[in-house]
Design an enzyme around this catalytic site. Structure first.
Site, short mmCIF file in Angstrom:
data_model
loop_
_atom_site.label_atom_id
_atom_site.label_comp_id
_atom_site.label_asym_id
_atom_site.label_seq_id
_atom_site.Cartn_x
_atom_site.Cartn_y
_atom_site.Cartn_z
CE LYS A 123 -3.40 1.43 4.78
NZ LYS A 123 -3.13 0.94 3.41
CB SER A 157 -0.96 0.01 1.20
OG SER A 157 -0.23 0.03 2.41
#
Length: 653
Positions: A541, A498
């Site tokens: 996140k 990611s």
């Protein structure tokens, strides 16, 4: 290349309930109704006499026993059967097995008493008890009397259920599953009789179903092989747990007509299949229970009806319209996808039970969204010690994370931290830095990998970044890059892809000497062509970056996420408020070129398009290459001059 911000209405899923909004307006839905395709296959398994083994994938938190019970209730009823043993008292050690209908057990015992009392028997009534004719049964029964009947006659399963039953088999060993031929120590010797036949769960499930967790066989493979033999042969030989004693009694093998359901997750099934190559051929059917409710395949009313079932069975307060809406959003968040809802009923029931207690304390007659939020807040506060420590590190500047200004070769990535033994993960930004120049051998060095702090997926993402640079800049000449990429202040293992988008942008920044805005954070994987790919943990996140920016007093924040992750957004009220107040902007990107323009305020362009990022890097590479050529030419001329001087001196001599 204009990238539109995501509006607040896209940050949390909205479920269409039609004209209904209250839980009581929906019909109750049983567990089996959530899996209509499994119902059809199970019905076929139920009707097929030769089908004996079914393997089903299960998952933690869902009551699969009740699901199979619900399925059975919708199937045509079958009469339950029992196994009966009658010893031949005229011969030592002989005992014969017979099958009787379980609902006729009482009548069968009355007939035995009648024979003992009068010596007569009504054979027409006896035939009502027997599943099939046994011509030699009557002579055996006539030999019984009040002195030997208790030792020579035994029914292994009394009439508990007149129809097909389902037994949940747990904590198994040889005796509990297969029974035992026990012995009786009397008059200084061991004796045995039919009375010492201890039935196992297979005997009790005769004519019905038995559900066994595959985990029971992983640690004791001998159980599986013995069960496989029973399934294949349709009978079970009696064995004594006391191997040192030889018993005179040699009973007939017990006829076993049982349908076995093995349940386990895919790992358990694969482990069993690895040691049992015949599993796929022995098993009549395989059924898959999905861990999540798919809204694209079923109407949401079925899921709400299932929630109503859980609340009704547990005798909890009902949900108000706001409570129902909040629960659906939370269930979807657990699945990390707005088209799915969680079927982890253990987790759902725990939450609803806590809400029930809070509502009673507050003298409410229902569970609303505020009650659910109260429970969630209590759970979070009890578990957020690691978040408090992270916050302290930011405030005290022990963890450096810049959210103001701009810097070359530095970018804020987004990560999700998972702590061993902790049930929740949380998001935290991470500073990624790059150094390098365009006068190298084409190598991008990954410090994490060299320090052996990177997992395999992270290593793969670094190779993909290398592939992106090759694809973008290798035409018409290779890019002579030499660079280092570091995840700063990271002391544990890093894995996942990611951060590939953030790492690539940091490298491009340092090569072009173009600063990156530090009030923006980035998450996303990429392929070799720069396409931005979806990542996991998107909600954690985003909320983690908001938390850090608030600590730093930042009010003009931005986050770049893969456009493919919009379907996963299910964010907190605090974050939605920040978006509405224009304190936080969320940008969905599909290609790295969009990220470059947002982060560095310059068009990505191409190597041939002037005043674009790729062109700047290409021009620097060409200038370095020209300098290398000039240097090479100068060195060559110097060598030639030196050769001429040496040659002239030689001729003079």
């Amino acid at each position: 290349m204009l990238t539109e911000k995501i509006t607040a209405d896209k940050l949390v899923p909205v479920f269409d309930l039609g004209s209904r909004c209250k839980l009581e307006e929906f019909d109750t839905v049983t567990r089996d109704q959530l899996f209509p395709e499994n119902n059809e296959l199970f019905a076929l398994f139920h009707k097929t006499a030769t089908a004996k083994l079914l393997v089903a994938t299960d998952f933690d938190g869902f009551d699969h026993i009740k699901s199979f019970s619900d399925m059975l209730q919708n199937m045509p009823n079958k009469r339950a059967k029992s196994i009966c043993y009658v010893e031949d008292v005229t011969k030592v050690g002989r005992a014969h097995a017979f099958e009787i209908w379980r609902d006729q057990t009482g009548l069968f015992k009355q007939l035995i008493e009648q024979i003992i009392a009068t010596g007569e028997i009504a054979e027409d009534q006896l035939n009502l008890c027997l599943i099939k004719p046994y011509p030699h049964l009557v002579p055996l029964l006539r030999n019984l009397n009040e002195f030997n009947v208790e030792q020579a006659f035994k029914v292994l399963a009394d009439e508990q259920s007149p129809t097909t039953s389902l037994i949940n088999a747990t904590n198994l060993d040889v005796t509990t599953l297969f029974g035992n031929l026990d012995t009786l120590y009397k008059n200084s010797s061991y004796t045995s009789s039919v009375a010492q036949l201890i039935p196992g769960l297979l005997h009790q499930a005769h004519g019905g179903y038995i559900v066994i967790k595959i985990d029971e066989f992983i640690s004791n493979s001998a159980l599986w092989y013995q069960l496989k033999s029973v399934i294949k042969q349709g009978s079970l030989n009696w064995q004594s747990s006391n191997k040192t004693v030889q018993t005179e009694l040699k009973p007939d093998p017990a006829p076993i007509d049982v349908k076995v359901i093995l349940v386990g997750d895919r790992l358990a099934i694969s482990q069993l299949a690895e040691g049992e190559r015949e599993l796929s051929s022995i098993a009549s059917s395989f059924i898959d229970f999905s861990t999540e409710f798919n809204l694209s395949e079923q109407h949401i009313a079925n899921y709400i009806g299932y929630i109503k079932l859980l609340i009704t069975d547990a005798k909890l307060l009902t949900l108000s319209s706001s409570g129902l809406k909040r629960l659906l959003q939370l269930s979807s968040r657990w699945c990390e996808h707005n088209n799915y809802l969680s079927l982890n009923e253990a987790k759902l029931l725990t939450l609803l039970s806590y809400c029930h207690q809070i509502a009673l304390t507050n003298q409410l007659d229902h569970i609303d969204s505020d009650t659910i939020n109260t429970v969630l807040s209590l759970q979070h506060e009890a578990l957020n010690g690691h978040i408090r420590m992270s916050n302290e590190g930011i405030i005290e500047k022990q963890i450096i994370l810049e959210t103001h200004g701009s810097k070359v070769g530095q970018i804020n990535g987004l990560s999700v931290l998972e702590i061993d033994g902790h049930p929740e993960s949380f998001g935290e930004p991470i500073r990624i830095t790059a150094t390098g120049h365009l006068n190298g051998d084409g190598d991008i060095s990954d410090v994490e990998r060299k320090a052996e702090l990177a997992g395999n997926i992270h290593a793969k993402s670094m190779m993909i970044i290398q592939g992106f640079f090759t694809h973008t800049f290798a035409k018409p000449l290779p890019l002579p890059i030499s660079a280092n990429l570091v995840f700063e202040q990271s002391y544990g293992e890093i894995d996942g892809d990611s951060a590939a988008l953030a790492g690539t942008c940091a490298l491009l920044s340092v090569l072009a000497n173009r600063p990156i805005a530090q009030n923006l954070a980035v998450t996303g994987a990429i392929d070799q062509f720069g396409t931005v790919l979806a990542v996991g943990g998107i909600n954690e996140k985003l909320e983690g970056f908001l938390r850090i920016c608030e600590l730093n007093g930042q009010t003009d924040m931005g986050v770049l996420i893969p456009a493919a992750n919009i379907i996963n957004l299910n964010l907190s009220d605090k974050l939605i408020t920040a978006v509405n107040n224009e304190q936080l902007a969320i940008y969905p990107v599909t290609h790295i070129d969009q990220a470059i323009e947002l982060l560095m305020d310059i068009k990505a362009g191409s190597i041939d398009e002037e005043k674009t990022l790729y062109n700047i890097i290409h021009q620097i590479a060409e200038e370095n290459d020209k300098l290398d050529d000039d240097e090479h030419e100068f060195v060559t001329k110097l060598k030639q001059l030196w050769a001429n001087i040496i040659g002239k001196q030689g001729s003079d001599n």
